[in-house]
Design a protein around this motif. Structure first.
Motif, mmCIF file in Angstrom:
data_model
loop_
_atom_site.group_PDB
_atom_site.id
_atom_site.type_symbol
_atom_site.label_atom_id
_atom_site.label_comp_id
_atom_site.label_asym_id
_atom_site.label_seq_id
_atom_site.Cartn_x
_atom_site.Cartn_y
_atom_site.Cartn_z
ATOM 1 N N GLU A 185 61.965 -15.673 -47.522
ATOM 2 C CA GLU A 185 61.176 -15.687 -46.300
ATOM 3 C C GLU A 185 61.693 -16.824 -45.429
ATOM 4 O O GLU A 185 62.187 -17.848 -45.943
ATOM 5 C CB GLU A 185 59.704 -15.909 -46.626
ATOM 6 C CG GLU A 185 59.090 -14.780 -47.414
ATOM 7 C CD GLU A 185 57.691 -15.097 -47.924
ATOM 8 O OE1 GLU A 185 57.178 -16.206 -47.638
ATOM 9 O OE2 GLU A 185 57.132 -14.246 -48.621
ATOM 10 N N HIS A 213 58.408 -16.427 -52.402
ATOM 11 C CA HIS A 213 59.114 -16.297 -51.126
ATOM 12 C C HIS A 213 60.419 -15.502 -51.190
ATOM 13 O O HIS A 213 61.258 -15.608 -50.304
ATOM 14 C CB HIS A 213 59.384 -17.678 -50.510
ATOM 15 C CG HIS A 213 58.218 -18.592 -50.566
ATOM 16 N ND1 HIS A 213 57.021 -18.313 -49.925
ATOM 17 C CD2 HIS A 213 58.031 -19.759 -51.219
ATOM 18 C CE1 HIS A 213 56.168 -19.281 -50.171
ATOM 19 N NE2 HIS A 213 56.755 -20.177 -50.956
ATOM 20 N N ARG A 231 62.599 -12.223 -50.702
ATOM 21 C CA ARG A 231 62.552 -10.991 -49.929
ATOM 22 C C ARG A 231 63.510 -9.940 -50.457
ATOM 23 O O ARG A 231 63.229 -8.740 -50.395
ATOM 24 C CB ARG A 231 62.861 -11.269 -48.463
ATOM 25 C CG ARG A 231 61.750 -12.059 -47.787
ATOM 26 C CD ARG A 231 61.958 -12.218 -46.308
ATOM 27 N NE ARG A 231 62.121 -10.937 -45.664
ATOM 28 C CZ ARG A 231 62.978 -10.718 -44.669
ATOM 29 N NH1 ARG A 231 63.742 -11.678 -44.214
ATOM 30 N NH2 ARG A 231 63.078 -9.526 -44.119
#
Length: 83
Positions: free
Chosen positions: A11, A66, A68
């Motif tokens: 992220e 976090h 992705r």
């Protein structure tokens, strides 16, 4: 032990947080580099020969905060330069 490399997209603004968690929580992690390009981090791990790479990535790496996206590179041979 065999090395694998995992390219990680995080992220926005969270790559360093993710790297800290990986170093602290996953004993197979050897090194982590922040990198340029499509991915934010390159994680080098050493896995036992009998460990399932897919299961390791799914259960340990994807569980980090976090994350992705990932791309895993499995190694065949290592070539060393002269020191």
């Amino acid at each position: 032990m065999r090395p694998i490399f995992i390219m990680v997209k995080c992220e926005l603004g969270r790559a360093y947080d993710t790297a800290e968690h990986a170093v602290d929580e996953i004993e197979e992690v050897s090194e982590i580099y922040s990198i340029s390009g499509q991915f934010d981090l390159m994680i080098k791990c050493y896995l036992p020969e009998d460990m399932d790479v897919g299961r390791f990535v799914n259960s340990r790496i994807h569980a980090l905060p976090h994350i992705r996206d990932t791309m895993t590179l499995i190694t065949f041979n290592a070539f060393a330069g002269k020191s």
